[in-house]
Design a protein around this motif. Structure first.
Motif: not given
Length: 714
Positions: A59, A85, A106-107, A126-127, A131, A191, A198
């Motif tokens: 990330c 992300p 994304d977040g 989360w991110v 997708d 996310h 996910r």
């Protein structure tokens, strides 16, 4: 709604800020967050570093406000992240709706909230879900092993060999679903501040689930690593019901990646043993995630090191090429120095052996400077060396008469031109004539460097000025010219004037012999008398010395005015103008004699009588001449001087402006055969090396003398 679980795997994160200090401080704060798994945070400040590291990290955190100058690179960072992300860690001025509407983000976490860094850590988990909507389910059918532990063990090799995060997430969900024999199983990751599905089991779709706010029990589970088990969702309001018909729920953190959730329709569907098995499986998967992230980070580092290695090799090769070029240039300079040293030695030897007066000069800052004079120069000119050495080439070196051409002389010295100048200068033996020769160290270089540019003499830094005494040679040349002229004059007189009386005498002698008439004898006697006079004239011419031995600078206007007062000029007026004056080297007495003959001839041809010379017209300030008065003008031409008589009625411009450069109104003939007695004029002109011609028409007559060198000419 579903709540994301937590994991315990170290995760690699790139923390981007505007300054090194902000990036380092933010990375340290995020790395020390206790919730979730261990984290490896790398600070960054440039888009280039984001582009290099993004493929190897889980990330990227952009810790700036996009609406400020510092955050103006957000879109560049989004583009540099690619598929990795991106979480925006921003001030509240950039609201969540704006963040969600920005492609590539994304977040989103606000920095002004309590425990903002902790929320950032949760958001990162989360991110990482992405997708993708892969099912992660296993093929339909019965399990090959009825024991949950055996099913977990069967998945261990595949999980250990996995090197893709999404595939590992699918395997995590598939295995958990098989172990507990539950269709409702999914993984939620952080996310945009929410826990978002996910990966899901084969019997469940991500569209059936909704994101869950990060704040709450799932956030606590992700932070502490402790699972959450709810036997009856209706009786326990800690979490909302994620799916219709679901009664019990088990949530297990997967390192810091997210939360694994398993749901069942019956109450109390999960016991302590189920939670322990799934927790162990989640920890194992978190370890594999850590290994994948580490390998990606190492791969990125290796690629970076490879690029740096290539850059160093390129720089090494460039430096080697420069070193070789410098070595070649050093050898070239050494060779050139050796050549210049050898040339200087030859030049010094030449200077030391020159038998004539010589001056050695060098070009210093574009100016010729005297560096030495030889002994002959001191002996001939009686000049002490210390008075001119290390001084500019000025009056001490430039001969008299060259002052007006000094610029040309200095340019010739700087340009390294081989050139010769004729001049007179004072010596210990009196005034002598010299041929001045400029000898540059490198003749023909013309002061230009290798690329064709002007080097201001640096290509010809030195040279010699040599004085060759040509006094005797010039005098001998003039003697020969005068003797030749006398011989030509004698031949002409014999051929034209002596032959005719002889023929007359012979004819009358023949008549006298035939007739005996005394009158014929008297004619013969007259012819003989004429012959005696011609013989005397020939003897005078043969004995006459028309060689000009001594000359001096003479102004033609001054000599013309002195001759004017000695000639009967009647009503004619003499006009001279300063702008057309010329100073030349001549025998002053002979030149005055020449002007007396020419002025007398000009005035006699007009039949006038003599007033005094009009000196006032010299400066152009005298009274204007009477139109009826004949005007005699004396002036300079490009290569000599002229004496002309003009009729003011026919040409008033001559009175005001003087004669033009080439005064040829009619025919131009040599002095012989013009009807003017110019023998003396021609002899004096020949003795000086000049040419004389006459131009005449009804209104004007002009005598032109050419081939005359002024004292200021080179």
């Amino acid at each position: 709604m579903t709540h994301p679980p937590a994991t315990t795997r170290p995760r690699t994160i790139l923390y981007v800020a505007a300054t090194e200090a902000a990036a380092s401080d933010g990375a340290t704060a995020l790395e020390t967050v206790e919730t979730g798994p261990e984290r490896s945070i790398r600070p960054a400040t440039t888009v280039e570093r984001v582009r290099n590291w993004a493929p190897a990290v889980d990330c990227v955190v952009f810790a700036e406000t996009p609406t400020t100058a510092a955050g103006s690179n957000l879109l560049e960072v989004v583009e540099a992240c690619g598929s990795t992300p991106l979480v925006l860690f921003s001030d509240p001025s950039y609201a969540p709706p704006a963040a969600r509407s920005t492609d590539g983000i994304d977040g989103y976490v606000r920095r002004d909230t309590d425990d903002a860094v902790v929320h950032l850590a949760d958001e990162i988990e989360w991110v990482c879900r992405g997708d993708d909507e892969s099912s992660g389910s296993t093929d339909d059918g019965e399990a090959t092993n009825d024991q949950p532990v055996d099913r977990l063990l069967e998945s261990v090799p595949e999980a250990a060999a996995c090197d893709d995060r999404d595939r590992l997430f699918d395997l995590l969900v598939e295995t958990a679903s098989d172990v507990l024999d539950r269709d409702y199983c999914w993984l939620s990751t952080v996310h945009f501040g929410d826990f978002t599905p996910r990966a899901t089991a084969s019997g469940l779709s991500a569209d059936d689930l909704e994101p869950v706010a990060r704040e709450g029990p799932l956030e606590e589970a992700l932070r502490t690593g402790e699972p959450i088990r709810i036997d009856d969702l209706a009786a326990d309001d800690r979490l909302a019901v994620p799916l219709e018909g679901v009664t019990s729920l088990c949530c297990l953190p997967v390192g810091d990646a997210g939360v694994l959730q398993v749901a069942a329709e019956n109450a109390g569907a999960f016991d302590e043993r189920d939670c322990d098995r799934l927790a162990a499986w989640c920890r194992f998967v978190a370890a594999i995630l850590e290994r994948i992230d580490a390998e990606a980070s190492h791969s990125t580092e290796r690629e970076q090191l490879r690029r740096e290695r290539d850059q160093l090799r390129t720089e090494r090769d460039r430096l080697a090429d420069e070193r070789d070029e410098l070595a070649l240039e050093r050898d070239r300079i050494a060779t050139e120095n050796e050549r210049l040293a050898a040339q200087n030695d030859r030049f010094q030897a030449l200077f030391a052996n020159v038998p004539e007066p010589a001056v050695r000069y060098e070009i210093d800052d574009g100016k010729p400077i005297v560096r030495d004079v030889n002994d002959t120069f001191v002996d001939v000119f009686g000049t002490a060396p210390e008075t001119i050495v290390d001084e500019p080439v000025d009056e001490a070196i430039v001969p008299p008469g060259l002052e007006s051409r000094r610029t040309t002389l200095l340019e010739s010295l700087r340009a390294g031109e081989c050139r010769q100048l004729v001049s007179r200068r004072e010596t210990v033996d009196g005034v002598r004539e010299f041929l001045l020769t400029l000898v540059p160290a490198e003749a023909g270089a013309s002061g230009r460097n290798a690329d064709g540019g002007n080097s201001d003499g640096e290509d010809n830094p030195a040279g010699l000025i040599v004085y060759s005494d040509v006094t005797d040679a010039n005098r001998h040349e003039r003697e020969l010219a005068a003797a030749h002229h006398r011989l030509e004059t004698i031949a002409d007189l014999v051929d034209e004037d002596v032959r005719s009386p002889l023929n007359v005498a012979r004819g009358y002698l023949e008549l006298a012999a035939e007739t005996g008439d005394e009158e014929h004898f008297r004619a013969v006697e007259d012819a003989q008398e004429q012959l005696r006079e011609l013989v005397d004239q020939l003897v005078a011419i043969a004995r006459q010395d028309d060689v000009i031995v001594e000359t001096e600078p003479v102004a033609i206007h001054d000599v013309a005015r002195r001759a004017w007062v000695a000639v009967e000029t009647g009503d004619a007026r003499l006009v001279t103008q300063t702008t057309t004056d010329r100073v030349l080297e001549a025998d002053k007495a002979r030149l005055r004699e020449l002007f007396e003959h020419v002025l007398g001839t000009v005035v006699d041809s007009a039949g006038t009588a003599a007033p005094e010379a009009d000196d006032g017209a010299q400066d152009g300030e005298g009274e204007r001449t009477d139109p009826a008065t004949q005007v005699v003008t004396v002036g300079a031409t490009d290569d000599g001087f002229y004496v002309a008589r003009h009729n003011p009625d026919a040409d008033r411009r001559v009175v005001d402006e003087g004669l033009e450069t080439d005064p040829v109104p009619g025919r131009l003939a040599a002095g012989d055969g013009t009807g003017f007695e110019l023998g003396t004029v021609e002899r004096i002109a020949d003795a000086h090396g000049w040419n004389v011609g006459v131009a005449e028409d009804d209104d004007r007559i002009a005598f032109a003398f050419r081939g005359v060198e002024s004292v200021d000419e080179t």
